[in-house]
Design an enzyme around this catalytic site. Sequence first.
Site, PDB file in Angstrom:
ATOM      1  N   GLY A 190     -46.112  40.915 -26.115  1.00 14.60           N
ATOM      2  CA  GLY A 190     -46.935  39.798 -26.556  1.00 14.60           C
ATOM      3  C   GLY A 190     -48.154  40.306 -27.293  1.00 14.60           C
ATOM      4  N   LEU A 212     -51.806  45.971 -25.047  1.00 19.76           N
ATOM      5  CA  LEU A 212     -51.877  46.806 -26.249  1.00 19.76           C
ATOM      6  C   LEU A 212     -53.314  47.163 -26.608  1.00 19.76           C
ATOM      7  CD1 LEU A 212     -49.181  45.079 -28.515  1.00 19.76           C
ATOM      8  CD2 LEU A 212     -48.948  47.189 -27.174  1.00 19.76           C
TER       9      LEU A 212
HETATM   10 NI    NI Z   1     -53.004  42.066 -23.741  1.00 21.62          NI
END
Ligand code: NI
Length: 172
Positions: free
Chosen positions: A46, A96
Amino acid sequence: MAVREIALLGDPVLRNRAREVEVFDEELTALVRDMFETMVAAEGAGLAAPQVGVPLRVFVADVREEDREKIRRLALVNPTLVWEGEEEARASEGCLSIPGVSEVVARPAEVAIEAMDPGGRPVRVEGDGLLARVLQHELDHLNGVLFIDRISALKRRMLLKKYRRLREKEEM
Ligand code: NI
């Protein structure tokens, strides 16, 4: 199409509440396309718009459940959590924007979200398992919340220590 740079922990864009999308135009379509490309390049499940420096309420997700055939590829605009189940699920989570570290996070096991698709059409997404987790993690990003805010202070301290060590190594 372009892979965009991912904002890392410490960037204020990750801590602000993102704005509602008001115009569903080509710029939004291009943003969503770039976000998919960036997410795939980074091998994430995501990605939220603030993570590419855009403070808008948009996220993409690409969820492959190993135990199921189902693959959910989603782009949601102005999402709202409309329902969450009472049961809680605990699973390892990473981000991320905080690469290299992960921790177990407890969240409702099942949720429902209402949103718009990038074309401005209303959509409703219900999910459990990894999908529910990704939906909640990305929704958090739109409110300036990171998964490290949802773990104990002790675990957070240990995780941040490890993260800083990893970053230092990378900069050497
Ligand atoms: Ni995140």
